[in-house]
Each structure stands twice: as C-alpha cells, then as structure tokens.
Design a protein around this motif. Structure first.
Motif, PDB file in Angstrom:
ATOM      1  N   ARG A  17       0.823  -1.193   0.000  1.00  0.00           N
ATOM      2  CA  ARG A  17       0.000   0.000   0.000  1.00  0.00           C
ATOM      3  C   ARG A  17       0.866   1.255   0.000  1.00  0.00           C
ATOM      4  O   ARG A  17       1.952   1.274   0.586  1.00  0.00           O
ATOM      5  N   ALA A  39      -7.619  -1.954  -3.790  1.00  0.00           N
ATOM      6  CA  ALA A  39      -8.449  -1.245  -2.825  1.00  0.00           C
ATOM      7  C   ALA A  39      -8.064   0.221  -2.764  1.00  0.00           C
ATOM      8  O   ALA A  39      -6.891   0.577  -2.922  1.00  0.00           O
ATOM      9  N   TYR A  89      -8.483   3.269   0.024  1.00  0.00           N
ATOM     10  CA  TYR A  89      -8.767   3.494   1.435  1.00  0.00           C
ATOM     11  C   TYR A  89      -9.142   4.962   1.659  1.00  0.00           C
ATOM     12  O   TYR A  89      -8.458   5.865   1.155  1.00  0.00           O
ATOM     13  N   SER A 110      -9.360   7.354   4.887  1.00  0.00           N
ATOM     14  CA  SER A 110      -9.053   7.459   6.318  1.00  0.00           C
ATOM     15  C   SER A 110      -9.577   8.798   6.818  1.00  0.00           C
ATOM     16  O   SER A 110      -8.980   9.847   6.554  1.00  0.00           O
ATOM     17  N   LYS A 152     -11.979   0.512   3.732  1.00  0.00           N
ATOM     18  CA  LYS A 152     -11.289  -0.012   2.553  1.00  0.00           C
ATOM     19  C   LYS A 152     -12.347  -0.402   1.509  1.00  0.00           C
ATOM     20  O   LYS A 152     -13.175  -1.281   1.750  1.00  0.00           O
ATOM     21  N   VAL A 200     -13.008  -2.131  -1.929  1.00  0.00           N
ATOM     22  CA  VAL A 200     -12.210  -3.138  -2.632  1.00  0.00           C
ATOM     23  C   VAL A 200     -12.880  -3.667  -3.890  1.00  0.00           C
ATOM     24  O   VAL A 200     -14.103  -3.677  -4.030  1.00  0.00           O
ATOM     25  N   GLU A 208     -13.985  -3.247   5.528  1.00  0.00           N
ATOM     26  CA  GLU A 208     -13.887  -3.449   4.081  1.00  0.00           C
ATOM     27  C   GLU A 208     -15.275  -3.501   3.463  1.00  0.00           C
ATOM     28  O   GLU A 208     -16.158  -4.200   3.960  1.00  0.00           O
TER      29      GLU A 208
END
Length: 217
Positions: free
Chosen positions: A84, A118, A120, A122, A135, A137, A157
C-alpha cells in the motif's frame, strides 16, 4: 464589463469523469475537490507527495507505482505491488464533501488474490493516532456490497466491485465515505480527513484514475 465568475475546470481528459463547474466569485464553494489527479510525479515516475506503508519494501513500491499518461489523461499504473501507498495531509472535510469518486481499470489478477485492489478513505485517527480507515475493494469473489468489519489494525472493508467481467474497462466508483464511516464507527469523523491510500495485490496489474471528493448534492 465581465461578470465576476471563476471557471474551475476539472475535466479529466478522455475519461470525462467530472465536468467543468462555473462558480460566482466568493459566493459559492466548489461542488468537488481534487484529492489526487496524478499530475505530479518524481523523477522515477512515483507519484509526488505519496508515501510507502513500509520503508522495508520501498524499492519495490517505487517500481510498482508509476504515473503514466494516455492521450493527455494522467493515471497511476500499478504493476505487481503487493503493498500500500498513502497520501495524507489533504485539505478535505468529509462532512462537506462526503462522496468519494474514482475510476480504475483492471488488466489482470492471479487466482486467489484477495482483495485485488483497494482504495482506502481514512477519515479519522484513534486514540493512538493510528488512521481509522474504510477499505473499498475490488474482490475476486465476494458479492458487491459485502461489509466486513475490521479489527484493531485491519479496518473495515466494503466490496464495490466483484469478479473479472470488467477486465480492461474503466469502471467508475462513487461511495459516501461519510455515511459509511458513521454506519461502521457510530460517531462523526474528524473535521479534516487523515488521507487516502491505494493497495494492489501481488501479481495484479491495474490502473487508478484521479480521485475526487464531492458534495452530496
């Protein structure tokens, strides 16, 4: 006399993901903000202002993530990353701009890789200042809409794309990261999001288009 208008152009080349927005000067906030357009890159092609999740695999990450252009449109080409990368310190209020929009194009993925790729979001940090992320995906086999709540370090996820039927095509995703955060964590996120990240599995070849945040209107 010219009218006091500012034209903010977020037209992104051949993809046509976002259209131009005309704003009365000093009156109206833009309906979208660009979080990453992959216009800036370092000498080796790695996207500028992005960081590696682990410095131990930094050399592989720099080789795996490269900014490329096609007919004037910039995107991030990811080849066999297995790791990542992250971009933080973005001026993004997730309550004002709750809709995250991006496109991705999968070229290939080995059997059994999960997830394939994926993005993300945050939106906050915990008491230890560790990013709290959701996440989104592309899964090999899980159904779209599947929510898997994460543990202390894994994050939650949500499957937004499933299977291999769309290989070779640009696929657009639009998710309400603000509402997803509240639904999963049962509280408001921070006033300023921590940032965004991208992950692609080992052996995966995928392209990621520009990532924007939009109002809910």
């Amino acid at each position: 006399m010219r009218t006091a208008k500012t034209v903010v152009s977020l037209v992104l080349g051949a993809m046509g993901v976002w259209s131009a927005v005309v704003l009365p000067s000093s009156v109206q906030a833009p309906s979208q903000i660009m979080l990453e357009d992959f216009q800036a890159k370092e000498a080796d092609g790695f996207p500028a202002q992005w960081e590696h999740e682990s410095q131990r695999s930094r050399s592989k990450g720099r080789a795996a993530y490269k900014v490329q252009a096609d007919a004037g449109f910039n995107y991030l080409a990811v080849r066999d990353a297995g790791q990542r990368i992250k971009k933080k310190n973005i001026d993004w209020d997730p309550k004002a701009y709750p809709i995250l929009v991006w496109k991705w194009r999968l070229h290939k993925a080995p059997n059994g890789v999960e997830p394939i790729v994926a993005v993300y979001a945050s939106l906050d940090t915990d008491l230890l200042f560790i990013p709290v992320f959701t996440k989104y995906v592309w899964s090999t086999s899980k159904a779209e809409g599947t929510l898997t709540e994460g543990g202390m370090f894994s994050g939650s996820e949500i499957v937004v794309q499933s299977g291999m039927s769309a290989v070779g095509q640009w696929v657009e995703e639009r998710v309400n990261v603000y509402e997803d955060f509240k639904r999963i964590h049962h509280h408001e996120p921070a006033d300023k999001a921590w940032g965004i990240s991208i992950f692609a599995g080992p052996g995966v070849d995928v392209d990621i288009g520009p990532i924007a945040a939009m109002t809910a209107r």
